[in-house]
Design a protein around this motif. Structure first.
Motif, PDB file in Angstrom:
ATOM      1  N   ILE A  62       0.838  -1.209   0.000  1.00  0.00           N
ATOM      2  CA  ILE A  62       0.000   0.000   0.000  1.00  0.00           C
ATOM      3  C   ILE A  62       0.869   1.254   0.000  1.00  0.00           C
ATOM      4  O   ILE A  62       0.604   2.216  -0.737  1.00  0.00           O
ATOM      5  CB  ILE A  62      -0.951  -0.010   1.213  1.00  0.00           C
ATOM      6  N   LYS A  63       1.925   1.267   0.824  1.00  0.00           N
ATOM      7  CA  LYS A  63       2.788   2.448   0.911  1.00  0.00           C
ATOM      8  C   LYS A  63       3.451   2.766  -0.428  1.00  0.00           C
ATOM      9  O   LYS A  63       3.564   3.946  -0.803  1.00  0.00           O
ATOM     10  CB  LYS A  63       3.863   2.239   1.977  1.00  0.00           C
ATOM     11  N   GLU A  64       3.883   1.732  -1.144  1.00  0.00           N
ATOM     12  CA  GLU A  64       4.531   1.978  -2.435  1.00  0.00           C
ATOM     13  C   GLU A  64       3.555   2.604  -3.421  1.00  0.00           C
ATOM     14  O   GLU A  64       3.932   3.479  -4.218  1.00  0.00           O
ATOM     15  CB  GLU A  64       5.095   0.672  -2.984  1.00  0.00           C
ATOM     16  N   ARG A  65       2.310   2.202  -3.378  1.00  0.00           N
ATOM     17  CA  ARG A  65       1.316   2.744  -4.315  1.00  0.00           C
ATOM     18  C   ARG A  65       0.838   4.121  -3.889  1.00  0.00           C
ATOM     19  O   ARG A  65       0.582   4.985  -4.745  1.00  0.00           O
ATOM     20  CB  ARG A  65       0.169   1.733  -4.454  1.00  0.00           C
ATOM     21  N   LEU A  66       0.767   4.362  -2.601  1.00  0.00           N
ATOM     22  CA  LEU A  66       0.469   5.723  -2.152  1.00  0.00           C
ATOM     23  C   LEU A  66       1.617   6.665  -2.507  1.00  0.00           C
ATOM     24  O   LEU A  66       1.401   7.865  -2.694  1.00  0.00           O
ATOM     25  CB  LEU A  66       0.225   5.748  -0.645  1.00  0.00           C
ATOM     26  N   SER A  67       2.823   6.124  -2.625  1.00  0.00           N
ATOM     27  CA  SER A  67       3.967   6.954  -3.031  1.00  0.00           C
ATOM     28  C   SER A  67       3.764   7.518  -4.428  1.00  0.00           C
ATOM     29  O   SER A  67       4.195   8.636  -4.727  1.00  0.00           O
ATOM     30  CB  SER A  67       5.262   6.132  -2.984  1.00  0.00           C
ATOM     31  N   PHE A  68       3.125   6.737  -5.313  1.00  0.00           N
ATOM     32  CA  PHE A  68       2.829   7.262  -6.646  1.00  0.00           C
ATOM     33  C   PHE A  68       1.886   8.457  -6.551  1.00  0.00           C
ATOM     34  O   PHE A  68       2.086   9.484  -7.214  1.00  0.00           O
ATOM     35  CB  PHE A  68       2.201   6.182  -7.526  1.00  0.00           C
ATOM     36  N   ILE A  69       0.853   8.335  -5.731  1.00  0.00           N
ATOM     37  CA  ILE A  69      -0.108   9.422  -5.574  1.00  0.00           C
ATOM     38  C   ILE A  69       0.573  10.649  -4.980  1.00  0.00           C
ATOM     39  O   ILE A  69       0.344  11.781  -5.410  1.00  0.00           O
ATOM     40  CB  ILE A  69      -1.284   8.944  -4.702  1.00  0.00           C
ATOM     41  N   GLU A  70       1.466  10.431  -4.010  1.00  0.00           N
ATOM     42  CA  GLU A  70       2.210  11.534  -3.410  1.00  0.00           C
ATOM     43  C   GLU A  70       3.065  12.245  -4.459  1.00  0.00           C
ATOM     44  O   GLU A  70       3.066  13.486  -4.538  1.00  0.00           O
ATOM     45  CB  GLU A  70       3.094  11.007  -2.286  1.00  0.00           C
ATOM     46  N   ILE A  71       3.798  11.483  -5.272  1.00  0.00           N
ATOM     47  CA  ILE A  71       4.669  12.075  -6.295  1.00  0.00           C
ATOM     48  C   ILE A  71       3.843  12.867  -7.307  1.00  0.00           C
ATOM     49  O   ILE A  71       4.240  13.954  -7.738  1.00  0.00           O
ATOM     50  CB  ILE A  71       5.499  10.982  -6.997  1.00  0.00           C
ATOM     51  N   ALA A  72       2.675  12.334  -7.690  1.00  0.00           N
ATOM     52  CA  ALA A  72       1.838  13.031  -8.665  1.00  0.00           C
ATOM     53  C   ALA A  72       1.317  14.351  -8.096  1.00  0.00           C
ATOM     54  O   ALA A  72       1.341  15.387  -8.779  1.00  0.00           O
ATOM     55  CB  ALA A  72       0.669  12.141  -9.073  1.00  0.00           C
ATOM     56  N   PHE A  73       0.873  14.334  -6.855  1.00  0.00           N
ATOM     57  CA  PHE A  73       0.403  15.566  -6.229  1.00  0.00           C
ATOM     58  C   PHE A  73       1.550  16.564  -6.089  1.00  0.00           C
ATOM     59  O   PHE A  73       1.370  17.771  -6.292  1.00  0.00           O
ATOM     60  CB  PHE A  73      -0.213  15.270  -4.856  1.00  0.00           C
TER      61      PHE A  73
END
Length: 353
Positions: free
Chosen positions: A118-129
């Motif tokens: 989950i953390k790795e995929r939330l990292s994508f959302i963080e980078i995009a924001f």
């Protein structure tokens, strides 16, 4: 180039015990916010936007590099079909948005812990924001220059050319404000999705961090992060994020970084108001600049005493070597109080400008 990602910052801080429906829903919702609100890949006609391929490829490469991957998911596909009794191989390349989507919304297979997944995929959302945050910061910084260029261009246009009514500068300002408002709405939605998922996370100014108390997040943290998003407060923003990361990871002296953020706030205000004399030796001298009657008493007496007491009893013991004395240490509740104290004061002082 190193990229700071959520999965690395919270590697030693477990958040999820298992991958449940709430987690699955959160990842899908987060990706949809990115793909539908921040960076739509296709235009209204279903065609690829000219800038989309490079942008989504950049998101793919940034996170893939940090995770030690070439791509977040397979960039190509291939399969056999049968026609007239003969097998035919069909292959091609996925659009970059699909490469990212296949990673973020992938089915959990148990090959890694649910927490890591989950953390790795939330990292994508963080980078995009964060990418959109940086784009808006650049737009905001160049607004005056763009208005000047538009005004100059308008002056040299032939009088016979078609011109729309209204002020060009007002139009650009309105458009710029709309872009910022739309992004803030997306940030608010992401944070609401965190709340609905019952996970104590909060996005602000390019980072997803833990936020333990919903009321504190709403009344103190979010207004603080909104105020310090302006470039003038970048050191305040940086040190407060560092304080929270240290608190969440069990690192050393998070209250010191919160105090540094508050001290930077006081110094920036003193400089901006023209009250800094150049002979200040510490936080107390800058606090006195805000208290001085000649400067209009930006803060009053009891406020000065409160700030001086904090720097004397909380910040200074951590900012200097302990010598032969025991190393000072705050309890978790005291650390939370120190961070919230600094946020409240910084927010209050900035709003007085």
């Amino acid at each position: 180039m190193l990229t700071d990602i959520f999965a690395h910052r919270y590697l030693e801080n477990p958040i999820w015990d298992n991958f449940d429906e709430n987690a699955r829903r959160l990842l899908v919702q987060g990706f949809r916010i990115v793909s539908e609100q921040l960076f739509p890949y296709y235009d209204a006609s279903g065609n690829e936007r000219s800038e989309s391929k490079a942008l989504w490829d950049g998101l793919n490469k940034k996170l893939a590099m940090e995770l030690g991957l070439k791509d977040l998911s397979s960039p190509t596909y291939g399969y056999y079909t049968e026609w007239n009794g003969n097998k035919h191989w069909t292959s091609g390349s996925w659009p970059k948005i699909t490469v990212c989507e296949n990673f973020v919304v992938a089915k959990y297979d148990g090959s890694v812990s649910a927490d890591q997944f989950i953390k790795e995929r939330l990292s994508f959302i963080e980078i995009a924001f964060r990418e959109q945050e940086e784009k808006l910061a650049s737009l905001n910084a160049s607004l005056d220059k763009r208005i000047q260029q538009e005004d100059l261009a308008a002056k040299v246009r032939p009088n016979r050319s078609l011109r729309l009514p209204g002020n060009h500068g007002d139009g650009l300002r309105a458009w710029n404000k709309t872009q910022n408002d739309m992004f803030r709405a997306s940030c608010n939605e992401l944070n609401e999705r965190f709340r609905q998922c019952k996970v104590k996370l909060h996005y602000h100014n390019g980072f997803i961090q833990i936020s333990e108390d919903e009321v504190i997040a709403c009344e103190i943290e979010q207004p603080f992060w909104n105020l310090v998003s302006d470039p003038i407060w970048r050191n305040v923003d940086h040190d407060m994020k560092e304080a929270i990361d240290l608190r969440d990871s069990g690192g050393r002296d998070p209250a010191l970084f919160a105090a540094k953020a508050l001290e930077s706030t006081i110094k920036i205000i003193s400089d901006a108001k023209g009250w800094t004399k150049g002979n200040e030796k510490g936080a107390t001298n800058y606090i006195d600049n805000l208290r001085a009657k000649a400067n209009g008493e930006f803060i009053n007496g009891w406020e000065r005493e409160s700030l001086v007491e904090f720097f004397s009893k909380v910040r200074n013991p951590f900012g200097h070597g302990a010598g032969s004395q025991p190393v000072p240490e705050l309890s978790p509740p005291q650390t939370d109080w120190a961070i919230e104290f600094c946020m409240i004061w910084a927010k209050n002082l900035i709003r007085r400008l």
